[in-house]
Design an enzyme around this catalytic site. Structure first.
Site, PDB file in Angstrom:
ATOM      1  N   CYS A 162     -10.531   9.866   9.393  1.00 43.26           N
ATOM      2  CA  CYS A 162      -9.207   9.407   8.952  1.00 43.26           C
ATOM      3  C   CYS A 162      -8.092  10.138   9.694  1.00 43.26           C
ATOM      4  O   CYS A 162      -8.094  11.363   9.784  1.00 43.26           O
ATOM      5  CB  CYS A 162      -9.059   9.616   7.448  1.00 43.26           C
ATOM      6  SG  CYS A 162      -7.463   9.069   6.813  1.00 43.26           S
ATOM      7  N   CYS A 177     -11.208  14.008   5.610  1.00 47.48           N
ATOM      8  CA  CYS A 177     -12.270  13.074   5.996  1.00 47.48           C
ATOM      9  C   CYS A 177     -12.253  12.945   7.517  1.00 47.48           C
ATOM     10  O   CYS A 177     -11.197  12.780   8.126  1.00 47.48           O
ATOM     11  CB  CYS A 177     -12.044  11.704   5.349  1.00 47.48           C
ATOM     12  SG  CYS A 177     -12.029  11.773   3.549  1.00 47.48           S
ATOM     13  N   CYS A 201       0.857  -1.186   0.000  1.00 46.52           N
ATOM     14  CA  CYS A 201       0.000   0.000   0.000  1.00 46.52           C
ATOM     15  C   CYS A 201       0.894   1.237   0.000  1.00 46.52           C
ATOM     16  O   CYS A 201       1.684   1.437   0.921  1.00 46.52           O
ATOM     17  CB  CYS A 201      -0.908  -0.016   1.235  1.00 46.52           C
ATOM     18  SG  CYS A 201      -1.973   1.433   1.352  1.00 46.52           S
TER      19      CYS A 201
END
Ligand code: SAH
Length: 372
Positions: free
Chosen positions: A145, A142, A131
């Site tokens: 997050c 957001c 990732c």
């Protein structure tokens, strides 16, 4: 290895490398050798490129043209086999890259991909996903997050994105294309707010490093104009869209980007997206207890995406300091999934990876010390 760098070679494409070797008075085929050494052999220093004549090598080094591989500053290993890398860039900024092995001694997959992919040689895992990050921090804000709490510092260059992947491949002694590696651009940052660099890194990773585009997925919070641009790209990963709410009111509350590009615009872009044969779009939906996880929400979501060639990945919130939401009850997650599946939408529950080392979705915030 400390290098005196004025030009990082990593991140340059064949055309740019050709210009460099020609400026050195060398034939253009040397650029091909340089390209292979950088992306295929993944050398650490110009001095190690033995396919180049000694004179050319030392003249590049003298002029400060070095590889420019980012350094691994720290490594955190989870009980589930996930490794979170803290990667240091040339200006001492850091980003995170996550290594997620699956199968055998590694953890089982989330069931959302077909079949295990066997890699060469005996390993403790049979499938792996890296990732990667695209920005230092993130500007999208957001509310659930942790990366959002950092704000955005800057974009990564194409060379830095390729470099973080290469640094991890080297550390894990894994070598595409022989070894099969999946790559997701779901780390820190919003890739579609760093579109040019991101797309260049994709081309270098495909053509140079040897990771097929079909094994790559990029996730966007919903930068609609770039979704259209992305669809026009001849070489591109698969597309995932972070949906996270089934109506505008809730989505705007959770993801302020929804004010700029609302659900109608986003879903229209998703429906217009030129999928390849057999390709599916992915929607991600982070489940927040009592916020977006009711049966009413699942029915609304079903209406929103019904009939699309898409699958849905459900992610139970990974919590963290400064996040005012809770992980849903396991039952609520299963119920949510059931409604979607019954309505004809393939929905999968993503197993959290590396929660104990702050490596899971939405937890990347450059945590350098782990509180135990
Ligand atoms: N900025 C891009 C790329 C990051 S992908 C995007 O938003 O798509 C990271 C994924 O993790 C997104 O789907 C996001 O919705 C999800 N996520 C963010 N915070 C999370 C958290 N705390 N728990 C679980 N998933 C989270």
């Amino acid at each position: 290895m400390k290098q005196n760098i004025t030009t990082a070679l990593l991140g340059l494409d064949l055309q740019e490398l050709t210009r460099i070797v020609e400026e050195q008075g060398q034939p253009s085929y040397r650029a091909g050798q340089l390209f292979t050494a950088l992306y295929g052999d993944r050398v650490q220093a110009t001095e190690q490129i033995l396919t180049l004549p000694k004179l050319l090598r030392s003249s590049l080094v003298t002029q400060g043209m070095e590889v420019g591989l980012p350094e691994i500053q720290k490594k955190f290993v989870s009980v589930d086999g996930t490794v979170r890398y803290l990667i240091r860039l040339s200006d001492d900024e850091t980003v995170e890259t996550v290594w997620m092995p699956e199968g055998d001694d590694g953890e089982a997959g989330d069931g959302s991909e077909a079949g295990a992919e066997l890699v060469r040689g005996p390993r403790a895992w049979n499938r792996v996903t890296i990732c990667a990050s695209s920005q230092v921090g993130c500007a999208v804000n957001c509310q659930f997050c942790l990366t959002a709490l950092l704000g955005v510092k800057r974009n990564l260059t194409a060379g830095e994105i390729v470099g973080e992947v290469i640094a991890v491949l080297r550390d894990q002694k894994v070598s595409p294309p022989e070894d099969r590696v999946n790559l997701v651009f779901m780390g820190m940052g919003e890739p579609f707010l760093n579109f040019e660099n991101f797309m260049k890194s994709v081309r270098l990773l495909v053509e140079g490093v040897g990771i097929p585009e079909a094994r790559m997925t990029v996730s966007t919070a919903g930068v609609v104009p770039r979704i259209y641009d992305f669809g026009d790209e001849p070489v591109r990963p698969k597309l995932a869209i972070s949906l996270n709410a089934p109506n505008d009111e809730l989505r705007t509350r959770l993801m302020p980007i929804n004010k700029k590009w609302n659900l109608e615009k986003l879903i229209t872009a998703a429906r217009d997206f030129p999928l390849r044969p057999r390709e599916k779009l992915t929607f991600e939906y982070v489940l927040l207890r009592g916020v977006n996880d009711s049966s009413q929400h699942s029915r609304e979501l079903l209406e929103l995406i019904r009939g699309m060639r898409a699958k849905l990945n459900l992610i139970a919130l990974n919590s963290g300091p400064g996040i005012d939401f809770q992980t849903p009850e396991e039952e609520a997650v299963l119920e949510f999934q059931k409604t979607l599946v019954a309505g004809g939408v393939p929905a999968f529950i993503r197993r959290p990876r590396g929660r104990d080392i702050f490596a899971a979705c939405g937890q990347l915030k450059r945590t350098a010390e782990l509180i135990t």
